[in-house]
Motif scaffolding. Structure first.
Motif, PDB file in Angstrom:
ATOM      1  N   PRO A 113      25.686  31.594  36.727  1.00 32.35           N
ATOM      2  CA  PRO A 113      27.062  31.107  36.546  1.00 32.35           C
ATOM      3  C   PRO A 113      27.817  31.871  35.467  1.00 32.35           C
ATOM      4  O   PRO A 113      29.018  32.059  35.551  1.00 32.35           O
ATOM      5  CB  PRO A 113      26.886  29.638  36.155  1.00 32.35           C
ATOM      6  N   ALA A 114      27.098  32.381  34.444  1.00 28.43           N
ATOM      7  CA  ALA A 114      27.781  33.053  33.331  1.00 28.43           C
ATOM      8  C   ALA A 114      28.531  34.311  33.773  1.00 28.43           C
ATOM      9  O   ALA A 114      29.455  34.750  33.090  1.00 28.43           O
ATOM     10  CB  ALA A 114      26.775  33.393  32.244  1.00 28.43           C
ATOM     11  N   SER A 115      28.147  34.911  34.918  1.00 27.92           N
ATOM     12  CA  SER A 115      28.862  36.114  35.377  1.00 27.92           C
ATOM     13  C   SER A 115      30.333  35.795  35.663  1.00 27.92           C
ATOM     14  O   SER A 115      31.181  36.668  35.622  1.00 27.92           O
ATOM     15  CB  SER A 115      28.236  36.674  36.657  1.00 27.92           C
ATOM     16  N   PHE A 116      30.594  34.533  35.991  1.00 30.29           N
ATOM     17  CA  PHE A 116      31.973  34.110  36.270  1.00 30.29           C
ATOM     18  C   PHE A 116      32.624  33.546  35.011  1.00 30.29           C
ATOM     19  O   PHE A 116      33.595  32.805  35.100  1.00 30.29           O
ATOM     20  CB  PHE A 116      31.983  33.028  37.363  1.00 30.29           C
ATOM     21  N   HIS A 117      32.055  33.859  33.810  1.00 30.38           N
ATOM     22  CA  HIS A 117      32.617  33.363  32.561  1.00 30.38           C
ATOM     23  C   HIS A 117      32.609  31.833  32.627  1.00 30.38           C
ATOM     24  O   HIS A 117      31.753  31.256  33.277  1.00 30.38           O
ATOM     25  CB  HIS A 117      34.041  33.947  32.387  1.00 30.38           C
TER      26      HIS A 117
ATOM     27  N   VAL B 121      40.002  30.416  42.449  1.00 27.18           N
ATOM     28  CA  VAL B 121      41.294  31.059  42.692  1.00 27.18           C
ATOM     29  C   VAL B 121      42.216  30.860  41.484  1.00 27.18           C
ATOM     30  O   VAL B 121      42.872  31.784  41.009  1.00 27.18           O
ATOM     31  CB  VAL B 121      41.949  30.503  43.983  1.00 27.18           C
ATOM     32  N   ARG B 122      42.217  29.613  40.963  1.00 26.62           N
ATOM     33  CA  ARG B 122      43.114  29.279  39.851  1.00 26.62           C
ATOM     34  C   ARG B 122      42.798  30.104  38.597  1.00 26.62           C
ATOM     35  O   ARG B 122      43.678  30.538  37.884  1.00 26.62           O
ATOM     36  CB  ARG B 122      42.986  27.785  39.534  1.00 26.62           C
ATOM     37  N   TYR B 123      41.504  30.304  38.343  1.00 28.13           N
ATOM     38  CA  TYR B 123      41.099  30.948  37.089  1.00 28.13           C
ATOM     39  C   TYR B 123      40.606  32.394  37.272  1.00 28.13           C
ATOM     40  O   TYR B 123      40.052  32.974  36.353  1.00 28.13           O
ATOM     41  CB  TYR B 123      39.985  30.132  36.419  1.00 28.13           C
ATOM     42  N   GLN B 124      40.790  32.926  38.471  1.00 31.21           N
ATOM     43  CA  GLN B 124      40.249  34.249  38.818  1.00 31.21           C
ATOM     44  C   GLN B 124      40.527  35.313  37.750  1.00 31.21           C
ATOM     45  O   GLN B 124      39.693  36.138  37.440  1.00 31.21           O
ATOM     46  CB  GLN B 124      40.822  34.643  40.182  1.00 31.21           C
TER      47      GLN B 124
ATOM     48  N   ALA C 290      38.362  38.859  36.302  1.00 30.42           N
ATOM     49  CA  ALA C 290      38.838  40.237  36.452  1.00 30.42           C
ATOM     50  C   ALA C 290      40.268  40.205  36.971  1.00 30.42           C
ATOM     51  O   ALA C 290      40.556  39.503  37.936  1.00 30.42           O
ATOM     52  CB  ALA C 290      37.941  41.003  37.421  1.00 30.42           C
ATOM     53  N   GLU C 291      41.127  40.978  36.315  1.00 31.10           N
ATOM     54  CA  GLU C 291      42.548  40.954  36.715  1.00 31.10           C
ATOM     55  C   GLU C 291      42.827  41.853  37.914  1.00 31.10           C
ATOM     56  O   GLU C 291      43.901  41.788  38.489  1.00 31.10           O
ATOM     57  CB  GLU C 291      43.422  41.438  35.560  1.00 31.10           C
ATOM     58  N   GLY C 292      41.867  42.708  38.252  1.00 34.80           N
ATOM     59  CA  GLY C 292      42.112  43.656  39.343  1.00 34.80           C
ATOM     60  C   GLY C 292      41.952  43.025  40.718  1.00 34.80           C
ATOM     61  O   GLY C 292      42.185  43.670  41.728  1.00 34.80           O
ATOM     62  N   ALA C 293      41.540  41.746  40.753  1.00 38.51           N
ATOM     63  CA  ALA C 293      41.317  41.103  42.055  1.00 38.51           C
ATOM     64  C   ALA C 293      42.301  39.958  42.246  1.00 38.51           C
ATOM     65  O   ALA C 293      42.630  39.260  41.301  1.00 38.51           O
ATOM     66  CB  ALA C 293      39.892  40.574  42.122  1.00 38.51           C
TER      67      ALA C 293
ATOM     68  N   TYR D 101      41.758  29.160  27.835  1.00 37.97           N
ATOM     69  CA  TYR D 101      41.452  30.598  27.786  1.00 37.97           C
ATOM     70  C   TYR D 101      42.533  31.377  28.529  1.00 37.97           C
ATOM     71  O   TYR D 101      43.048  32.381  28.057  1.00 37.97           O
ATOM     72  CB  TYR D 101      40.081  30.875  28.409  1.00 37.97           C
ATOM     73  N   LEU D 102      42.880  30.862  29.717  1.00 43.88           N
ATOM     74  CA  LEU D 102      43.869  31.550  30.548  1.00 43.88           C
ATOM     75  C   LEU D 102      45.224  31.573  29.855  1.00 43.88           C
ATOM     76  O   LEU D 102      45.947  32.564  29.900  1.00 43.88           O
ATOM     77  CB  LEU D 102      43.978  30.840  31.907  1.00 43.88           C
ATOM     78  N   ALA D 103      45.577  30.464  29.185  1.00 39.05           N
ATOM     79  CA  ALA D 103      46.863  30.390  28.485  1.00 39.05           C
ATOM     80  C   ALA D 103      46.897  31.424  27.349  1.00 39.05           C
ATOM     81  O   ALA D 103      47.847  32.192  27.222  1.00 39.05           O
ATOM     82  CB  ALA D 103      47.081  28.992  27.937  1.00 39.05           C
TER      83      ALA D 103
END
Length: 333
Positions: free
Chosen positions: A77-81, A101-104, A108-111, A223-225
């Motif tokens: 699971p840690a690979s997905f932060h 999808v919400r936190y993608q 990685a921002e490239g996806a 984190y996203l904010a």
């Protein structure tokens, strides 16, 4: 100029996959001027183009164009932060993918990911963007292989997708793909995608935990904010959300609100991989999905809330976004 980045957690998964394929990543990182030690720092991020160069060199050194599929073997699971844990505590894979999808962008921002209901299936659709370099197909293949392996690991069941879509033509050797995906493969498709049976996505997860899910949502949201506030895309999206109920917002009005010239706004959005028109379309699409989940809103009200003066334009746009009418979409919800 802001460039797209990849989290160290996802980069570490890639490194483990490449090392499994016999690539000496420590040496490769030095060659590509990437910081190998930063892989241990959960808050570090790597430039998107650096990761693209890493994939390309790894394919050259290993002679294995299917090396990205090794990502299926490094599932944790840690690979997905923090997103991996939010996914684990979701009630179903369907709910988990909505979170993914919400936190993608944390991962990685490239996806760009979207999770779409189809008449008799669900599709997890992936688009990979490069920064200055075109993206490596191994990057997309690694993401698909990892997402599927994560589903199998999470459910404890050998989930078999209905179909796997790939953007490019078929590779010379199909065997590694058949082995990892165990599903029909379709090449030269419009997008990269995993198509799942509805039952697989709607079965309760053994790891579901509502209170943990809320906790992870809070962490991921914060984190996203923090990560997004510096981005013009994020600020412009907030302005659009405020202005849309008054009619279709003009670029000039958004630029004024952000104290930028129209030209600067356009340039900064471009640097972040989008345009004003694209951002307006994406924001409307996202809000449309949210509004349709609220049964007290009529379709006419939703059209006006999204800034469409003519409801028929809303219906046309909606069909383009989701391949169904708003009424059909709501019936499925």
């Amino acid at each position: 100029m802001s460039e797209r980045t990849t989290s160290s957690s996802w980069a570490l998964g890639i490194v483990q996959a490449l090392e499994m394929g016999g690539v000496d990543c420590r040496r490769l990182f030095t060659e590509l001027d990437l910081d190998y030690a930063a892989l241990e720092d959960p808050d570090a991020r790597f430039p998107q183009d650096g990761m693209t160069r890493l994939w390309r060199r790894a394919v050259e050194l290993s002679g294995n164009p299917a090396i990205g599929l090794n990502m299926a073997k490094v599932v944790r699971p840690a690979s997905f932060h923090v997103v991996g844990y939010a996914l684990m505590s979701s009630r179903t894979l369907k709910e988990g993918f909505a979170r993914l999808v919400r936190y993608q962008r944390i991962i990685a921002e490239g996806a760009d990911l979207s999770f779409r209901p189809l008449p008799d299936a669900y599709a997890l659709v992936l688009a990979i963007h490069g920064d200055r370099l075109p993206p490596a197909r191994q990057s997309a293949e690694a993401s698909l292989a990892y997402a599927l392996a994560f589903c199998r690991w999470l459910t404890g069941r050998p989930i078999r997708p209905l179909q796997i879509d790939f953007q490019g033509g078929p590779p010379e050797d199909l065997q590694p793909y058949q082995q990892v995906f165990q599903a029909p493969l379709r090449f030269n498709a419009e997008h990269y995608a995993l198509l799942f049976e509805r039952a697989d996505m709607e079965t309760p997860l053994p790891t579901a935990n509502e209170s943990l899910a809320q906790l992870h949502d809070r962490f991921a949201g914060e984190y996203l904010a923090r990560f997004s506030e510096s981005r013009v895309t994020h600020q412009a999206r907030q302005v659009l959300c405020r202005l849309l109920p008054q009619g279709e917002p003009k670029r000039e009005a958004v630029a004024q609100t952000l104290h930028l010239s129209q030209r600067t706004l356009q340039r900064r959005l471009q640097e972040e991989g989008t345009s004003f028109q694209q951002l307006l379309d994406d924001t409307r699409r996202e809000l449309a999905g949210q509004y349709l989940a609220q049964p007290n809103l009529t379709l006419l009200e939703i059209a006006y809330l999204l800034g469409f003066a003519d409801p028929s334009n809303f219906f046309r746009a909606f069909r383009r976004w989701f391949d169904v009418t708003p009424g059909e979409y709501r019936a499925r919800l």
